[in-house]
Every structure is written in structure tokens, then in C-alpha cells.
Design an enzyme around this catalytic site. Sequence first.
Site: not given
Length: 474
Positions: A163, A200, A410
Site C-alpha cells: 500500500d 492509507h 480498502s
Amino acid sequence: MAPERFHEQFDHIQRSMPDVPLALGPAGDAHYLYEKGVVLARDGEEARAVEDTVRAHFTAVRGLSPEHVGRSGPETNRTGVTRIRVGDPGVGDDPVPHALRALRQAEARRGRRLVSRNHVVHIAVNACPGDEPVPVDRTETPNPAVVLDGYGMPDAVRVLVVDTGLVHDHTAYPPLTRTTGDVQLAETDEEGVLHQYVGHGTFIAGILAAVAPDAAVTVRGTLNDAGAVLESEFGARLFEAVDKGGWPDLISLSAGTPAESTTGLLGLDAFMRELRARRTLLVAAAGNNGSDIPFWPAAYTALPEYADSVLSVGALRADGEAEACFSNHGPWVRAYAPGERLVSALTGFRVPVPYRYQHSTYDTCRYGHDYVCTCQFPRHTGVLSEGRESTGGKPDQVMFDGLAQWSGTSFATPVAAGLVAALMAVCRERDPRAAGARLLRDTADRAEVRGARVPALRPPTWRPVRSAAPALSA
């Protein structure tokens, strides 16, 4: 008029890849992006056949000079694909659709796909965003909450998160003190404002640390550049990620792309074959287009040869009763997990950091759902949205000082990966694929998705949010 978030993100991704001319899918189809003027083919004889076919077509049929046709990049590489220029992307129409049409007959003769677009692979809140993060008070507890006692597995399950990297002060959040990996390269701009999608990977690691506290989590910053990478590079980056620490038990991947093909991404062929030969289970996000169009690599789970090595995960809405409005769906999505308004770590807890919203919220759900979803609430005006001067002027700015609330497949993905890891610990199961199959088999919980009752992976420490906002007028 509600802003078209996909096109806003297209512009954002293009700015992050200034040397790569990008195009939307056919007829402006808001499902995938790709590199103009380039196709992908397998190395060796097939690449030569593609190059020769395209050159002959462009010379004989279109009357164009073939000088822009040729290889771009090394003759061979570990991913087994070659980039082939099929024209000048800066002159006239994009040459890729013409080249693909010219190659269909050659593909029919050989009985297999020879060529594909060079898609842009992106994190699953990027070109198909669920929403943007919302600050929560420091006194708020994570959701899912942290399992306090752990499961006591002597040799921790190894989970690799591919990621964006970790924020530099992530260890200020106690559950992440054991998490290792790459640090985010650039967190803020020249004004000290957080870049889009910073945190994230940290948010995902925080969810894993909550659901599976015994897991050894490593985060690789494979998608640090605006969360987007060309398909031709993605396979190599995945190989690099696993090479650094060896193949893990689980890979949590919250990225992908739709594609025209029904057999996957050409640029991932080599990696997926290697994955299949290992014991690793790939847990992959189904994507946030609110669509049933397969999103790769999550959709590999629908191919018989990959059915046991890939677990695709959609998102449940905040109350856990049905799918979140943005979640992709369809028979290729194996399970759903909470993915709306989860709470986890975004930044460290030492210094508050400002963030400006990039997208404006909508008056009604952009996918047609009738509950108060993240399309509508909480209200904010974004930098990238057209017409913001008439709908609110300055973009809204908030401060993050630790935890945040965020939505998307996600984040449903690490919930599912964490449950597989936890089951491995509780049952002393050494085979992650067997653990994934057992989790799906033993899960009695179901949720309603498009008229079907589907497996719902709800962690015991997850708290449903029954009413997230007051009723909104259209």
C-alpha cells in the site's frame, strides 16, 4: 450538480504521473485508466508478433508512418511482459484502440490473448473512492476495537500490506509499535498540509493490529505515488515487496483495476503464477465503483486455478446489514466485511496535521442507495471539485491528530485478512489458504447484497453504527 469524482481523480493521477499520457476507458467509461500509445505483450516471440502486426497495420491500413511502433523497455524481465509503442500518443486519436482491433484476428488464430492495455492500478479509494478520512476525537476508541489479550500463537502469522507507507510517527499509536516496514516518502506539501491518501497504509495496519494483535505486520510503500502505478510496473513491485522479507502467510492488498479481459491482468501473470505455487493467501479489495464489473486482482478468485489462493472482499455498510453503497459486488466477491466508517490510526499522536478535502460530498447517494451514506455525510467542499465557488467557495480543512474514520473496500480487506490471521492463531493452523477456506465455511453470519445472502465477516470487537447522521434533504 454533484461532482464527478472519477474524473477529478483522473486529473489528480495524471498530475502525479506527468511523463505518462493517460486515457479513460472506451467512450469515457469510468471504470479504468490506461497508458496512451502503449500495449502490453508477453516477452519473446509473442511480443515480436504483436510488434510486426501493429507495424503492418499502421502502414498498410492507416497509411501512417511506423516510426513510433516498437519496444519500450527491456527485452525480458521478471514480469514476463513488454511494453510496445503502437503510435504517437501526442498526435491525433489514441492509437491503442486501433492496435487492439488489428490484433484480434491474430489472437483468434492463436487461441489466446496476445495483448492488453497498460492499465493504471490504483488503491481502492483512488480512481474509485469510497470517501475521504474524517477526524475523530482522541478519546474515541478504534472500530474494530483492539483484541486485548491476543491469541498467543507462538510463531506470529506474517501479514504483508502492499500500500502506501507508514506515517513517520506511527509508533505513537500503541497497537502499531510492533508494525514494521517502509515510511511514507512525503507526507505533507510545502504548506504542511497532508497529501491525499497519506495514512492509507497506516490505517490498514491499524485495523490488522486491532483484529489480529499477534500478527507480524509489515507495510511496503509500493503505492506511495498517489496510490497509482502502471500495470507494466505493478508485477515487478509486488515481487520486490515479497522479496524483501520472503513470501508471507497473507498479503493484504487494497488496490486494483477493472479491465476488458475476463482472465486477469497480463502484467500480473507472472506474479499470480508464483503466488499460486506458494502457500500465501492474497486478500484483495473488491473496489469501490458500486459495480459488478470484475476488479483485478480481487477477481482472480473467480478463476478456478486461483480460487483457493485469492480471497476477494467487499464492504458492508456502517450497520453491517447490507453492502456499502460504493462496494463492488457480484459472484466474484467471495465475502463482505465492515468497510464503512471504520476507526483506525491515520497519523501519529504527537503533532496535529491539517488536511484539505479533495472532493465535495453529494446531495444524494451517487449510487442510488437510500441510507445516509458516505457520499452525503459528513458534508465538505473539496479542492478538486468543479463549481465549488458556487457551492461553498474555499475547500474545507480539518486537523488530524491520531485516529480517523474512513470508508472503503480498502479497509474491509484488512478486516478479513485479520480474521484469517486470528483463526490461524486460535486453531494453530499453519496453512493460510486452509484458514481462509475454513473462515468462509464456518461463518454463519450473512448480509443482504443485491438480493443474495452472502458471508459477512464481522469481527467480535466491531461495533455497528446504526445512525451516523441526521436525515439529509435531497
